[in-house]
Design a protein around this motif. Structure first.
Motif, PDB file in Angstrom:
ATOM      1  N   ASP A   1     -14.682  35.110 -44.552  1.00  0.00           N
ATOM      2  CA  ASP A   1     -14.443  36.306 -45.362  1.00  0.00           C
ATOM      3  C   ASP A   1     -14.689  36.090 -46.848  1.00  0.00           C
ATOM      4  O   ASP A   1     -15.064  37.018 -47.563  1.00  0.00           O
ATOM      5  CB  ASP A   1     -12.996  36.779 -45.169  1.00  0.00           C
ATOM      6  CG  ASP A   1     -12.684  37.096 -43.722  1.00  0.00           C
ATOM      7  OD1 ASP A   1     -13.324  38.007 -43.177  1.00  0.00           O
ATOM      8  OD2 ASP A   1     -11.816  36.414 -43.127  1.00  0.00           O
ATOM      9  N   LYS A   2     -14.496  34.864 -47.324  1.00  0.00           N
ATOM     10  CA  LYS A   2     -14.619  34.613 -48.765  1.00  0.00           C
ATOM     11  C   LYS A   2     -15.283  33.275 -49.014  1.00  0.00           C
ATOM     12  O   LYS A   2     -14.850  32.252 -48.486  1.00  0.00           O
ATOM     13  CB  LYS A   2     -13.234  34.642 -49.429  1.00  0.00           C
ATOM     14  CG  LYS A   2     -13.251  34.367 -50.936  1.00  0.00           C
ATOM     15  CD  LYS A   2     -11.865  34.486 -51.541  1.00  0.00           C
ATOM     16  CE  LYS A   2     -11.877  34.124 -53.024  1.00  0.00           C
ATOM     17  NZ  LYS A   2     -12.784  34.993 -53.809  1.00  0.00           N
TER      18      LYS A   2
ATOM     19  N   LYS B   1      -8.382  33.329 -35.329  1.00  0.00           N
ATOM     20  CA  LYS B   1      -8.697  34.649 -35.886  1.00  0.00           C
ATOM     21  C   LYS B   1      -8.449  35.750 -34.863  1.00  0.00           C
ATOM     22  O   LYS B   1      -7.977  36.843 -35.209  1.00  0.00           O
ATOM     23  CB  LYS B   1     -10.149  34.671 -36.360  1.00  0.00           C
ATOM     24  CG  LYS B   1     -10.622  35.997 -36.941  1.00  0.00           C
ATOM     25  CD  LYS B   1      -9.993  36.301 -38.277  1.00  0.00           C
ATOM     26  CE  LYS B   1     -10.647  37.517 -38.915  1.00  0.00           C
ATOM     27  NZ  LYS B   1     -10.068  37.858 -40.230  1.00  0.00           N
TER      28      LYS B   1
ATOM     29  N   ASN C   1      -1.634  34.202 -43.747  1.00  0.00           N
ATOM     30  CA  ASN C   1      -2.569  35.274 -44.092  1.00  0.00           C
ATOM     31  C   ASN C   1      -3.864  34.778 -44.727  1.00  0.00           C
ATOM     32  O   ASN C   1      -4.784  35.551 -44.981  1.00  0.00           O
ATOM     33  CB  ASN C   1      -1.911  36.324 -44.999  1.00  0.00           C
ATOM     34  CG  ASN C   1      -1.396  35.748 -46.301  1.00  0.00           C
ATOM     35  OD1 ASN C   1      -1.330  34.530 -46.476  1.00  0.00           O
ATOM     36  ND2 ASN C   1      -1.032  36.612 -47.231  1.00  0.00           N
ATOM     37  N   LYS C   2      -3.946  33.442 -44.946  1.00  0.00           N
ATOM     38  CA  LYS C   2      -5.172  32.843 -45.478  1.00  0.00           C
ATOM     39  C   LYS C   2      -5.421  31.533 -44.728  1.00  0.00           C
ATOM     40  O   LYS C   2      -4.502  30.776 -44.453  1.00  0.00           O
ATOM     41  CB  LYS C   2      -5.039  32.531 -46.972  1.00  0.00           C
ATOM     42  CG  LYS C   2      -4.549  33.678 -47.861  1.00  0.00           C
ATOM     43  CD  LYS C   2      -5.608  34.709 -48.094  1.00  0.00           C
ATOM     44  CE  LYS C   2      -5.252  35.671 -49.230  1.00  0.00           C
ATOM     45  NZ  LYS C   2      -3.989  36.392 -49.022  1.00  0.00           N
TER      46      LYS C   2
ATOM     47  N   GLU D   1      -7.464  35.935 -43.619  1.00  0.00           N
ATOM     48  CA  GLU D   1      -8.703  35.857 -44.386  1.00  0.00           C
ATOM     49  C   GLU D   1      -9.176  34.403 -44.353  1.00  0.00           C
ATOM     50  O   GLU D   1      -8.423  33.493 -44.683  1.00  0.00           O
ATOM     51  CB  GLU D   1      -8.456  36.298 -45.826  1.00  0.00           C
ATOM     52  CG  GLU D   1      -9.685  36.284 -46.712  1.00  0.00           C
ATOM     53  CD  GLU D   1      -9.390  36.734 -48.133  1.00  0.00           C
ATOM     54  OE1 GLU D   1     -10.346  36.851 -48.928  1.00  0.00           O
ATOM     55  OE2 GLU D   1      -8.205  36.953 -48.453  1.00  0.00           O
TER      56      GLU D   1
ATOM     57  N   HIS E   1      -5.450  39.410 -38.924  1.00  0.00           N
ATOM     58  CA  HIS E   1      -5.231  39.771 -40.324  1.00  0.00           C
ATOM     59  C   HIS E   1      -5.597  38.644 -41.286  1.00  0.00           C
ATOM     60  O   HIS E   1      -5.688  38.874 -42.499  1.00  0.00           O
ATOM     61  CB  HIS E   1      -3.759  40.143 -40.543  1.00  0.00           C
ATOM     62  CG  HIS E   1      -2.814  39.023 -40.272  1.00  0.00           C
ATOM     63  ND1 HIS E   1      -2.400  38.702 -38.988  1.00  0.00           N
ATOM     64  CD2 HIS E   1      -2.213  38.113 -41.105  1.00  0.00           C
ATOM     65  CE1 HIS E   1      -1.572  37.665 -39.061  1.00  0.00           C
ATOM     66  NE2 HIS E   1      -1.453  37.292 -40.318  1.00  0.00           N
TER      67      HIS E   1
END
Length: 255
Positions: free
Chosen positions: A140-141, A79, A60-61, A86, A84
């Motif tokens: 995303d981050k 991706k 999930n990351k 990140e 889902h």
């Protein structure tokens, strides 16, 4: 404590056989993948993860240490397959990963092409074409140095520039594990600077190795070389001294 797996993937590249080691960090809440290999590597990643009883759809990351093709080559495809997830990267790397700026590796390759002998140009042009084919992906981050991500018992970001300006390594304090990315590699059983001919700033690269001495490391995982076996602190110190000696010799020759 989170489980940490170095996913050994074998490949043939530029006529030679090599191994790369994306890393999977896993606990009951999160599964984090660090780097994802070359384009079209999802199947290889899946097979490597399954050797440890893990499934890629549990990821999930995704943390990307930097934008070289062997670290983010299949990021966009990953991706799409697992929307889902990140995606996380250092703030300096985001423009290159997302395609807003031309890859620094591509700029480097293009700038040296005209200086190459004719017999080397065909290979260089193939490399340039491969770099141009990298599919960008949105991040995303954004993260910065010393930021602590809360997943898997805590993942500390270490900004380790040199190889690339936004290169990061990761420190897991709960297991005293350092995920190096390309700040160091293993060659013939000892630590080295990754691909000096491709390192964009060698002085920065050596400073980044020196920074690692501030961390209490019991386990060191290199993207090229896997798990380092030996006295980590001593090996890092030897690497720093080796490059300091080389620099001193070069400076004397220039004067």
């Amino acid at each position: 404590m989170a489980d940490v797996y170095a996913l050994e993937i074998s490949l043939t590249h530029e006529g030679g056989h090599q191994h790369i080691y994306p890393v999977l960090i896993k606990d009951d809440q999160d599964t984090v993948l660090v780097d994802c290999g070359y384009p079209h590597f999802i199947i290889q990643l899946q097979e490597a993860a399954e050797r440890y009883g893990c499934k890629l759809d549990a990821v999930n990351k995704m943390i990307v240490t930097h934008h070289d093709i062997d670290h983010m080559g299949c990021l966009a495809a990953f991706k799409r397959a697992y929307p889902h997830i990140e995606i996380i990267a250092h703030e300096l790397e985001i423009p290159y990963i997302s395609g807003l700026k031309k890859s620094l590796r591509l700029e480097q390759a293009e700038s040296t092409l005209s200086q190459m002998p004719d017999e080397a140009k065909a290979h260089a042009e193939q490399f340039i074409a491969m770099l141009r084919s990298i599919e960008p992906a949105a991040v995303d981050k954004a993260v910065t140095h010393a930021e602590r991500l809360p997943w898997c018992g805590g993942i500390e970001i270490i900004h380790t520039p040199g190889h690339m300006p936004g290169h990061i390594s990761l420190y897991l304090s709960s297991s005293k594990t350092l995920i190096a990315g390309d700040v160091v590699v293993i060659e013939d059983g000892r630590l080295e600077i990754a691909n000096p001919q491709y390192t964009l700033d060698m002085e920065e690269a050596v400073r980044s190795v020196r920074l690692l001495l501030e961390y209490d490391i019991d386990r060191l995982i290199c993207y090229h070389g896997g798990l380092f076996e030996g006295n980590i602190r001593e090996a890092l110190g030897e690497l720093i001294v080796r490059y300091a000696s080389q620099k001193s010799i070069i400076e004397k020759e220039l004067h």
